[in-house]
Design an enzyme around this catalytic site. Structure first.
Site, PDB file in Angstrom:
ATOM      1  N   ASP A  38       0.849  -1.191   0.000  1.00  0.00           N
ATOM      2  CA  ASP A  38       0.000   0.000   0.000  1.00  0.00           C
ATOM      3  C   ASP A  38       0.888   1.244   0.000  1.00  0.00           C
ATOM      4  O   ASP A  38       2.107   1.128   0.082  1.00  0.00           O
ATOM      5  CB  ASP A  38      -0.955   0.018   1.203  1.00  0.00           C
ATOM      6  CG  ASP A  38      -0.226  -0.260   2.491  1.00  0.00           C
ATOM      7  OD1 ASP A  38       0.919   0.211   2.642  1.00  0.00           O
ATOM      8  OD2 ASP A  38      -0.783  -0.969   3.360  1.00  0.00           O
ATOM      9  N   ASP A  76      10.569   5.802  12.196  1.00  0.00           N
ATOM     10  CA  ASP A  76      11.230   4.795  13.026  1.00  0.00           C
ATOM     11  C   ASP A  76      12.623   4.361  12.533  1.00  0.00           C
ATOM     12  O   ASP A  76      13.589   4.419  13.286  1.00  0.00           O
ATOM     13  CB  ASP A  76      10.312   3.573  13.241  1.00  0.00           C
ATOM     14  CG  ASP A  76       9.603   3.097  11.979  1.00  0.00           C
ATOM     15  OD1 ASP A  76       9.934   3.602  10.878  1.00  0.00           O
ATOM     16  OD2 ASP A  76       8.736   2.213  12.083  1.00  0.00           O
ATOM     17  N   ASP A  78       1.711   5.289   1.299  1.00  0.00           N
ATOM     18  CA  ASP A  78       1.538   6.379   2.258  1.00  0.00           C
ATOM     19  C   ASP A  78       2.073   7.638   1.604  1.00  0.00           C
ATOM     20  O   ASP A  78       3.061   7.596   0.869  1.00  0.00           O
ATOM     21  CB  ASP A  78       2.336   6.096   3.539  1.00  0.00           C
ATOM     22  CG  ASP A  78       1.970   4.761   4.160  1.00  0.00           C
ATOM     23  OD1 ASP A  78       0.833   4.635   4.628  1.00  0.00           O
ATOM     24  OD2 ASP A  78       2.805   3.830   4.144  1.00  0.00           O
TER      25      ASP A  78
HETATM   26  P1  ATP Z   1       4.194  -1.796   5.507  1.00  0.00           P
HETATM   27  O1  ATP Z   1       3.083  -0.891   5.022  1.00  0.00           O
HETATM   28  O2  ATP Z   1       4.868  -2.590   4.469  1.00  0.00           O
HETATM   29  O3  ATP Z   1       3.793  -2.588   6.674  1.00  0.00           O
HETATM   30  P2  ATP Z   1       5.350   0.687   6.298  1.00  0.00           P
HETATM   31  O4  ATP Z   1       6.766   1.045   6.638  1.00  0.00           O
HETATM   32  O5  ATP Z   1       4.716   1.423   5.167  1.00  0.00           O
HETATM   33  O6  ATP Z   1       5.364  -0.855   6.052  1.00  0.00           O
HETATM   34  P3  ATP Z   1       3.224   1.706   7.883  1.00  0.00           P
HETATM   35  O7  ATP Z   1       2.697   1.194   9.162  1.00  0.00           O
HETATM   36  O8  ATP Z   1       2.356   1.766   6.696  1.00  0.00           O
HETATM   37  O9  ATP Z   1       4.510   0.813   7.587  1.00  0.00           O
HETATM   38  O10 ATP Z   1       3.833   3.146   8.189  1.00  0.00           O
HETATM   39  C1  ATP Z   1       4.198   4.067   7.183  1.00  0.00           C
HETATM   40  C2  ATP Z   1       5.429   4.847   7.616  1.00  0.00           C
HETATM   41  O11 ATP Z   1       5.138   5.593   8.794  1.00  0.00           O
HETATM   42  C3  ATP Z   1       6.646   4.000   7.973  1.00  0.00           C
HETATM   43  O12 ATP Z   1       7.415   3.683   6.855  1.00  0.00           O
HETATM   44  C4  ATP Z   1       7.384   4.908   8.927  1.00  0.00           C
HETATM   45  O13 ATP Z   1       8.092   5.911   8.222  1.00  0.00           O
HETATM   46  C5  ATP Z   1       6.260   5.603   9.663  1.00  0.00           C
HETATM   47  N1  ATP Z   1       5.901   4.854  10.892  1.00  0.00           N
HETATM   48  C6  ATP Z   1       4.964   3.890  11.021  1.00  0.00           C
HETATM   49  N2  ATP Z   1       4.873   3.456  12.274  1.00  0.00           N
HETATM   50  C7  ATP Z   1       5.776   4.160  12.972  1.00  0.00           C
HETATM   51  C8  ATP Z   1       6.160   4.186  14.341  1.00  0.00           C
HETATM   52  N3  ATP Z   1       5.602   3.364  15.218  1.00  0.00           N
HETATM   53  N4  ATP Z   1       7.121   5.064  14.704  1.00  0.00           N
HETATM   54  C9  ATP Z   1       7.687   5.905  13.806  1.00  0.00           C
HETATM   55  N5  ATP Z   1       7.376   5.924  12.522  1.00  0.00           N
HETATM   56  C10 ATP Z   1       6.439   5.077  12.089  1.00  0.00           C
HETATM   57 MG    MG Z   2       2.621   1.328   4.549  1.00  0.00          MG
END
Ligand code: ATP
Ligand code: MG
Length: 452
Positions: free
Chosen positions: A76, A152, A78
């Site tokens: 997905d 993160d 962001d």
């Molecule tokens: P995926 O969607 O593949 O699970 P993702 O890295 O996109 O991985 P998301 O939960 O969609 O994970 O979060 C989007 C972004 O927001 C992350 O890449 C990170 O930059 C930030 N993020 C998400 N959760 C946290 C957190 N707990 N602390 C700090 N930054 C975060």
């Molecule tokens: Mg994501």
């Protein structure tokens, strides 16, 4: 109170530490990273261009950029912007503001939902935290550089601008990704205290992308694992679900055990993994889920949690039957026991818990192969899930393989053959064998025995 104050005074502030280095981001051109704008989803392109045309900054951020650079198809997208949630909301008709602790906008476009978040300011002494340093609200807007710093991991702080196809990298994330290292931005201990779920995310990201967790980020995990106990159950459940449906569940759970993180999450997983039959069943279920995810097939959270908790149900069911409770009632009591116990840690949603119960409740019905019962079972809307579950039980050695094969053949057979396949005996295989010895050549038994 005093402890909180001391901690605030003495803790290393990741922001100050990073700010001292005064970060100028690396601007990486498309010639180096190769992500042309047609590689990102149409909805994420549209969201960025609409925001940019309205005078805002907008970038694809996080997982999608990371995955594209790593050669994985993003699941997905962001988007990060300097527009506030209200401003985003005004630009997109099909959008809504969600979240309290962390307000974002969901923009719906065709089949996609894009999560749009406003640049967050860095954490400061005023940030609202609990006594362990966990951040309770994160809705103060800031610059793009600040936004990058409060993400993160370095590999998650990459911004892609579709208008000029550049990647903006504040924390050497592209380099870390190429070197296969997962590094926390700032001081890992402080960042895990701010949000203990980051420890789980570290394990998930490392397992998914085949990265080594940088020793500085890995070392504190064991010591801080207990902080997961302060995380709201609904959030833990979401994160566990992401982990289990990542297509790398086996690798993730193995790594969780290595890091000492599994006990707080699935309190029963420990016990289950110690029972020889339970362990085999859980690994088979996880492998099966990984295969499905990788083949692009849907996985049902209900099915998944039903498998993880099944051996607990079996144990409780057996104990209740041994105390003389009627089988059916004992099963339903056992199911409730196990789910209630989980609810303390993981907020399994009502819908998912109903799915789990349905799958469990179907299991004894697979033992009945006489009369109308098997026909009725086939017509159950959840028959397929129930059967897949039975197959795993057979593969793990809990029930005879012959039982799962019988159901497979029965479901495939035409109505006439189905009649000849019935096993005229309520209690399944054991009695059937006895009867066959007494009655060799008997019609219905013979049909079923052909498959043994
Ligand atoms: P995926 O969607 O593949 O699970 P993702 O890295 O996109 O991985 P998301 O939960 O969609 O994970 O979060 C989007 C972004 O927001 C992350 O890449 C990170 O930059 C930030 N993020 C998400 N959760 C946290 C957190 N707990 N602390 C700090 N930054 C975060
Ligand atoms: Mg994501």
């Amino acid at each position: 109170m005093i402890r909180k104050l001391l901690r605030r005074v003495f803790r290393r502030d990741p922001v100050t530490a990073t700010a001292l280095r005064s970060i100028e981001p690396a601007i990486i051109p498309v010639a180096q990273h190769g992500i042309t704008r047609d590689r990102i989803s149409p909805a994420s392109r549209r969201v960025c261009s609409t925001l940019q045309e309205a005078g805002f900054k907008a970038f694809v951020v996080g997982g999608a950029v990371r995955d594209l650079i790593a050669g994985i198809t993003p699941k997905d997208y962001d988007v990060a912007t300097d527009a506030t949630p209200e401003q985003v909301r005004e630009l997109f008709r099909r959008s809504r503001i969600i979240g309290r602790r962390f307000r974002i906008v969901h923009v719906m476009s065709g089949p996609e939902t894009i999560e749009v978040s406003t640049f967050r300011a860095s954490q400061s002494e005023e940030t609202n935290t609990d006594e362990h340093g966990r951040i309770l609200a994160d809705n103060v807007w800031g610059s793009q550089a600040e936004d990058a710093t409060r993400r993160d991991f370095t590999i998650n702080a990459l911004y892609y601008d579709p208008s000029n196809e550049t990647v903006i990298d504040y924390h050497h994330g592209v380099g870390d990704l190429k070197q296969k290292t997962l590094r926390v931005i700032g001081d890992p201990v402080t960042r895990y205290r701010e949000d203990p779920v980051r420890m789980l995310r570290a394990v998930r990201m490392a397992a998914k992308l085949g990265l080594i967790i940088d020793p500085a980020a890995r070392k504190p995990i064991l010591e801080l694992a207990e902080l997961l106990g302060n995380v709201p159950p609904a959030r833990l459940f979401d994160e566990m679900l992401k982990l289990l449906t990542s297509g790398h569940a086996v690798a993730c759970i193995k790594q969780l055990r290595e890091e000492g993180l599994h006990t707080g999450l699935l309190p029963l997983l420990d016990v289950i993994l110690q029972q020889p039959m339970g362990e085999r069943f859980v690994w088979l279920a996880l492998e099966n889920t990984d295969d499905r995810v990788r083949a692009g097939k849907p996985v049902s959270p209900g099915f998944l949690f039903a498998t993880l908790l099944w051996h607990e149900v079996l144990a409780s069911w057996e104990a209740r039957k041994a105390r003389g409770e009627p089988s059916q009632a004992a099963l339903f009591e056992a199911m409730s026991d196990v789910l209630d116990q989980q609810a303390e840690k993981l907020a399994i949603t009502r819908k998912i818990s109903a799915d789990i119960k349905e799958i469990w409740a179907l299991q004894p019905r697979f033992e009945r192969r006489a009369g109308k019962a098997p026909h009725r079972l086939l017509e159950q809307p959840r028959y397929r899930a129930g059967y897949d579950f039975l197959r795993l039980r057979a593969l793990s050695g809990e029930v005879p393989t012959e039982l799962a094969e019988w159901w497979n053949d029965f479901a495939d057979a035409n109505p006439e053959s189905r009649e000849t396949m019935l096993v005229p005996d309520r209690d399944g295989i054991a009695k059937k064998r006895r009867r066959r010895r007494r009655k060799p050549g008997g019609g219905a038994d013979n049909a079923a025995s052909g498959k043994e």
